[in-house]
Design a protein around this motif. Structure first.
Motif, PDB file in Angstrom:
ATOM      1  N   PHE A 127      39.184   1.201  53.911  1.00 52.09           N
ATOM      2  CA  PHE A 127      39.438   1.316  52.478  1.00 52.09           C
ATOM      3  C   PHE A 127      40.922   1.077  52.212  1.00 52.09           C
ATOM      4  CE2 PHE A 127      35.454   3.487  52.906  1.00 52.09           C
ATOM      5  CZ  PHE A 127      34.807   3.334  51.687  1.00 52.09           C
ATOM      6  N   VAL A 128      41.209   0.474  51.066  1.00 49.53           N
ATOM      7  CA  VAL A 128      42.601   0.354  50.639  1.00 49.53           C
ATOM      8  C   VAL A 128      43.057   1.728  50.156  1.00 49.53           C
ATOM      9  CG1 VAL A 128      44.239  -0.790  49.109  1.00 49.53           C
ATOM     10  CG2 VAL A 128      42.241  -2.043  49.958  1.00 49.53           C
ATOM     11  N   GLU A 129      44.234   2.157  50.625  1.00 45.97           N
ATOM     12  CA  GLU A 129      44.797   3.441  50.235  1.00 45.97           C
ATOM     13  C   GLU A 129      46.230   3.233  49.773  1.00 45.97           C
ATOM     14  OE1 GLU A 129      43.338   6.725  53.207  1.00 45.97           O
ATOM     15  OE2 GLU A 129      43.718   4.900  54.371  1.00 45.97           O
ATOM     16  N   THR A 130      46.835   4.286  49.255  1.00 45.86           N
ATOM     17  CA  THR A 130      48.250   4.221  48.918  1.00 45.86           C
ATOM     18  C   THR A 130      49.020   5.161  49.836  1.00 45.86           C
ATOM     19  OG1 THR A 130      48.082   5.953  47.230  1.00 45.86           O
ATOM     20  CG2 THR A 130      47.832   3.676  46.497  1.00 45.86           C
ATOM     21  N   ARG A 131      50.235   4.741  50.150  1.00 47.18           N
ATOM     22  CA  ARG A 131      51.173   5.591  50.888  1.00 47.18           C
ATOM     23  C   ARG A 131      52.515   5.451  50.185  1.00 47.18           C
ATOM     24  NH1 ARG A 131      51.993   4.082  56.949  1.00 47.18           N
ATOM     25  NH2 ARG A 131      50.035   5.244  57.247  1.00 47.18           N
ATOM     26  N   GLY A 132      52.927   6.508  49.496  1.00 53.07           N
ATOM     27  CA  GLY A 132      54.136   6.402  48.690  1.00 53.07           C
ATOM     28  C   GLY A 132      53.953   5.362  47.600  1.00 53.07           C
ATOM     29  N   THR A 133      54.844   4.390  47.564  1.00 54.07           N
ATOM     30  CA  THR A 133      54.763   3.344  46.543  1.00 54.07           C
ATOM     31  C   THR A 133      54.193   2.039  47.096  1.00 54.07           C
ATOM     32  OG1 THR A 133      57.047   2.666  46.975  1.00 54.07           O
ATOM     33  CG2 THR A 133      56.693   4.303  45.237  1.00 54.07           C
ATOM     34  N   GLY A 134      53.428   2.134  48.188  1.00 49.00           N
ATOM     35  CA  GLY A 134      52.821   0.946  48.773  1.00 49.00           C
ATOM     36  C   GLY A 134      51.340   1.131  49.025  1.00 49.00           C
ATOM     37  N   PHE A 135      50.674   0.020  49.318  1.00 50.17           N
ATOM     38  CA  PHE A 135      49.259   0.035  49.689  1.00 50.17           C
ATOM     39  C   PHE A 135      49.143  -0.110  51.200  1.00 50.17           C
ATOM     40  CE2 PHE A 135      49.247  -1.645  45.341  1.00 50.17           C
ATOM     41  CZ  PHE A 135      48.283  -0.828  44.736  1.00 50.17           C
ATOM     42  N   ILE A 136      48.114   0.502  51.768  1.00 55.93           N
ATOM     43  CA  ILE A 136      47.847   0.368  53.190  1.00 55.93           C
ATOM     44  C   ILE A 136      46.349   0.181  53.413  1.00 55.93           C
ATOM     45  CG2 ILE A 136      49.850   1.734  53.949  1.00 55.93           C
ATOM     46  CD1 ILE A 136      47.909   4.105  54.406  1.00 55.93           C
ATOM     47  N   VAL A 137      46.009  -0.470  54.517  1.00 62.72           N
ATOM     48  CA  VAL A 137      44.633  -0.555  55.010  1.00 62.72           C
ATOM     49  C   VAL A 137      44.679  -0.247  56.505  1.00 62.72           C
ATOM     50  CG1 VAL A 137      42.622  -2.023  55.406  1.00 62.72           C
ATOM     51  CG2 VAL A 137      43.932  -2.275  53.295  1.00 62.72           C
ATOM     52  N   THR A 152      53.172   8.393  30.762  1.00 63.74           N
ATOM     53  CA  THR A 152      52.289   9.566  30.824  1.00 63.74           C
ATOM     54  C   THR A 152      50.873   9.221  31.270  1.00 63.74           C
ATOM     55  OG1 THR A 152      51.776   9.363  28.461  1.00 63.74           O
ATOM     56  CG2 THR A 152      53.599  10.822  29.076  1.00 63.74           C
ATOM     57  N   ASN A 153      50.369   8.059  30.852  1.00 63.01           N
ATOM     58  CA  ASN A 153      49.001   7.687  31.256  1.00 63.01           C
ATOM     59  C   ASN A 153      48.899   7.531  32.763  1.00 63.01           C
ATOM     60  OD1 ASN A 153      48.435   5.466  28.375  1.00 63.01           O
ATOM     61  ND2 ASN A 153      48.534   7.682  28.482  1.00 63.01           N
ATOM     62  N   ASN A 154      49.973   7.061  33.394  1.00 61.62           N
ATOM     63  CA  ASN A 154      49.967   6.861  34.845  1.00 61.62           C
ATOM     64  C   ASN A 154      50.458   8.066  35.630  1.00 61.62           C
ATOM     65  OD1 ASN A 154      48.945   4.125  35.339  1.00 61.62           O
ATOM     66  ND2 ASN A 154      50.732   3.447  34.167  1.00 61.62           N
ATOM     67  N   GLN A 155      50.987   9.085  34.943  1.00 59.26           N
ATOM     68  CA  GLN A 155      51.405  10.300  35.642  1.00 59.26           C
ATOM     69  C   GLN A 155      50.213  11.172  36.043  1.00 59.26           C
ATOM     70  OE1 GLN A 155      54.337  11.818  32.845  1.00 59.26           O
ATOM     71  NE2 GLN A 155      55.998  11.473  34.313  1.00 59.26           N
ATOM     72  N   SER A 163      57.688   2.569  38.079  1.00 59.88           N
ATOM     73  CA  SER A 163      56.619   2.926  39.017  1.00 59.88           C
ATOM     74  C   SER A 163      57.193   3.557  40.277  1.00 59.88           C
ATOM     75  CB  SER A 163      55.788   1.696  39.376  1.00 59.88           C
ATOM     76  OG  SER A 163      55.059   1.224  38.262  1.00 59.88           O
ATOM     77  N   ARG A 164      58.300   3.006  40.756  1.00 59.18           N
ATOM     78  CA  ARG A 164      58.917   3.506  41.994  1.00 59.18           C
ATOM     79  C   ARG A 164      59.650   4.822  41.786  1.00 59.18           C
ATOM     80  NH1 ARG A 164      63.105   0.304  43.926  1.00 59.18           N
ATOM     81  NH2 ARG A 164      62.852   1.126  46.034  1.00 59.18           N
ATOM     82  N   THR A 165      60.420   4.920  40.696  1.00 57.09           N
ATOM     83  CA  THR A 165      61.349   6.042  40.561  1.00 57.09           C
ATOM     84  C   THR A 165      60.787   7.214  39.765  1.00 57.09           C
ATOM     85  OG1 THR A 165      62.365   5.042  38.600  1.00 57.09           O
ATOM     86  CG2 THR A 165      63.327   4.503  40.747  1.00 57.09           C
ATOM     87  N   ILE A 166      59.996   6.931  38.731  1.00 60.45           N
ATOM     88  CA  ILE A 166      59.443   8.007  37.899  1.00 60.45           C
ATOM     89  C   ILE A 166      58.039   8.375  38.345  1.00 60.45           C
ATOM     90  CG2 ILE A 166      58.762   8.694  35.572  1.00 60.45           C
ATOM     91  CD1 ILE A 166      60.911   6.812  34.476  1.00 60.45           C
ATOM     92  N   LEU A 167      57.183   7.370  38.472  1.00 57.30           N
ATOM     93  CA  LEU A 167      55.774   7.618  38.785  1.00 57.30           C
ATOM     94  C   LEU A 167      55.511   7.745  40.279  1.00 57.30           C
ATOM     95  CD1 LEU A 167      54.378   5.081  36.193  1.00 57.30           C
ATOM     96  CD2 LEU A 167      54.360   7.580  35.992  1.00 57.30           C
ATOM     97  N   LYS A 168      56.356   7.076  41.076  1.00 57.99           N
ATOM     98  CA  LYS A 168      56.228   7.102  42.538  1.00 57.99           C
ATOM     99  C   LYS A 168      54.839   6.639  42.990  1.00 57.99           C
ATOM    100  CE  LYS A 168      59.815  10.570  43.296  1.00 57.99           C
ATOM    101  NZ  LYS A 168      60.403  10.398  41.947  1.00 57.99           N
TER     102      LYS A 168
END
Length: 403
Positions: free
Chosen positions: A31-41, A265-268, A308-313
């Motif tokens: 499955f595709v997952e997230t790790r921090g601000t990146g995607f991993i498989v 806020t929608n993405n938080q 995305s990187r700094t506020i939403l992470k």
């Protein structure tokens, strides 16, 4: 007959995507997952170049037309494209998936089954959108009309976000799709790693409340509902990226107006795994020249990448962009230059600090689909210059993924 050079390129791209096996591509079952601000498989970074083909389920509902889906996935895989965004909704109207609340067309569902099974064969991950802001393929207007037909007191389309009956219709659709057993693979959608993510809604907007708060309440409720049923898949809202009232300073980056969403806020909301933006400067900034439109898009992308990187992470996906043949002064070279510039920006951001998974061009089609043309269509086998630009980006993102 293909030249030896062409054959070598195709084999190379297939090897990049997965393993060549009986003419198909076999990829990781992870499955595709997230790790921090990146995607991993499977624990490794996942960077991608991708595309939109919203029409796939509808076309695949006619078995005689399914070769078009296979053609697109085959050509996409050869161009190194590894993520496709498409619709998992069609509400009311012609060839609907959901003919009325809780009543589904099995032939259309089998069309979606086929799309998922073909994506699996060709090593393409899917982002499946669950509803639409617009009346195309039903959308929120159809949901509200169903409630009105049932005698529910509703006043307008934006009751989609607040009316309990309408929300129950949407939740039922989510449950129906997520628990569907694919008739080709025998795998439940919620257990299928071919699916990268669910999208709550294509381009949610709310004229009744421009602050973003109404949409925020709906996203929180529906994101929690999706995750209660499926915690294996990623989830995103489907946003274009418009800023709302939470950080007034950010509204300067909007194209002069708000649409009732708030990118921050929608993405938080914790159940939302990654952010998305779309960009159509030819529509949003109609009348401005190409240079001004391009400057807007680059700032739009950079600002959202930073937030995305700094506020939403959370990681960002640039999930819709394109250049229409209907634009004044359109040419293939102008379109290719537009794509090249955006792809270069995506690559530079990914290389310099991560935080962006990739971009999804709007849109890839098969030959013989003239009735679906919207001006943005690209048929890879008929547009060699665009295919070359797209393939180059795929190679660059794959190389960065393995750097």
């Amino acid at each position: 007959m293909k030249s030896a050079t062409c054959v070598c390129k195709v084999i190379f791209l297939l090897l990049v995507v997965g393993l060549v096996c009986e003419g198909q591509v076999v990829v990781s079952s992870g499955f595709v997952e997230t790790r921090g601000t990146g995607f991993i498989v499977d624990g490794s970074p996942f960077l991608f170049n991708g595309f939109n083909s919203y029409w796939m389920m509808t076309v695949a509902s006619q078995p005689s037309q399914r070769s078009k889906i296979s053609d697109v996935f085959r050509e996409a895989a050869a161009a190194g494209l590894t993520v496709c965004r498409t619709w998992a909704f069609s509400d009311g109207g012609d060839r609907a998936l959901q003919m009325s609340p809780r009543l589904y067309n099995e032939a259309v569902f089998q069309g979606l089954d086929f799309v998922i099974s073909e994506a699996r064969k060709y090593g393409v991950k899917l982002i499946l959108s669950l509803s639409n802001n617009y009346e195309d393929y039903g959308g929120k207007a159809q949901y509200v009309q169903w409630a009105r037909n049932a005698g529910v007191p509703v006043s307008g389309e934006d009751d989609f976000y607040t009316n309990a009956v309408v929300k129950s219709y949407y939740k039922n659709h989510v449950k129906k799709v997520l628990t569907r057993i694919n008739t080709f693979t025998r795998i439940a959608y919620k257990d299928d790693s071919t699916i990268m993510a669910w999208e709550l809604m294509n381009e949610p907007r709310c004229q009744a409340d421009y602050s973003g708060k109404t949409v925020n309440g709906w996203v929180q409720e529906m994101a929690s509902y999706v995750k209660s049923m499926d915690n294996k898949h990623l989830l995103e809202v489907g946003m274009e990226g418009f800023y709302g009232d939470s950080i007034p300073d950010r509204k300067q980056y909007n194209p002069g107006y708000q649409v009732g969403t708030d990118f921050i806020t929608n993405n938080q909301i914790k159940e939302i795994d990654f952010t998305t933006i779309h960009a159509y400067p030819d529509i949003w900034l109609s009348g401005q020249n190409d240079n001004l439109q391009m400057a807007f898009v680059q700032k739009w992308l950079t600002t959202h990448w930073t937030d995305s990187r700094t506020i939403l992470k959370k990681p960002l996906v640039f999930s819709e962009f394109g250049k229409s043949k209907k634009d004044p002064g359109y040419s293939e070279s102008a379109r290719d230059a537009f794509l090249y510039t955006l792809y270069t920006k995506i690559y530079e951001l990914a290389r310099s600090g991560g935080g962006i998974g990739g971009g999804l061009v709007w849109q890839i089609m098969a030959q013989g689909m003239d009735s679906y043309y919207d001006g943005y269509e690209i048929v890879l086998s008929q547009n060699p210059s665009a295919a070359a630009v797209i393939s180059q980006q795929s190679r660059k993102m794959t190389a960065l993924e393995h750097a």
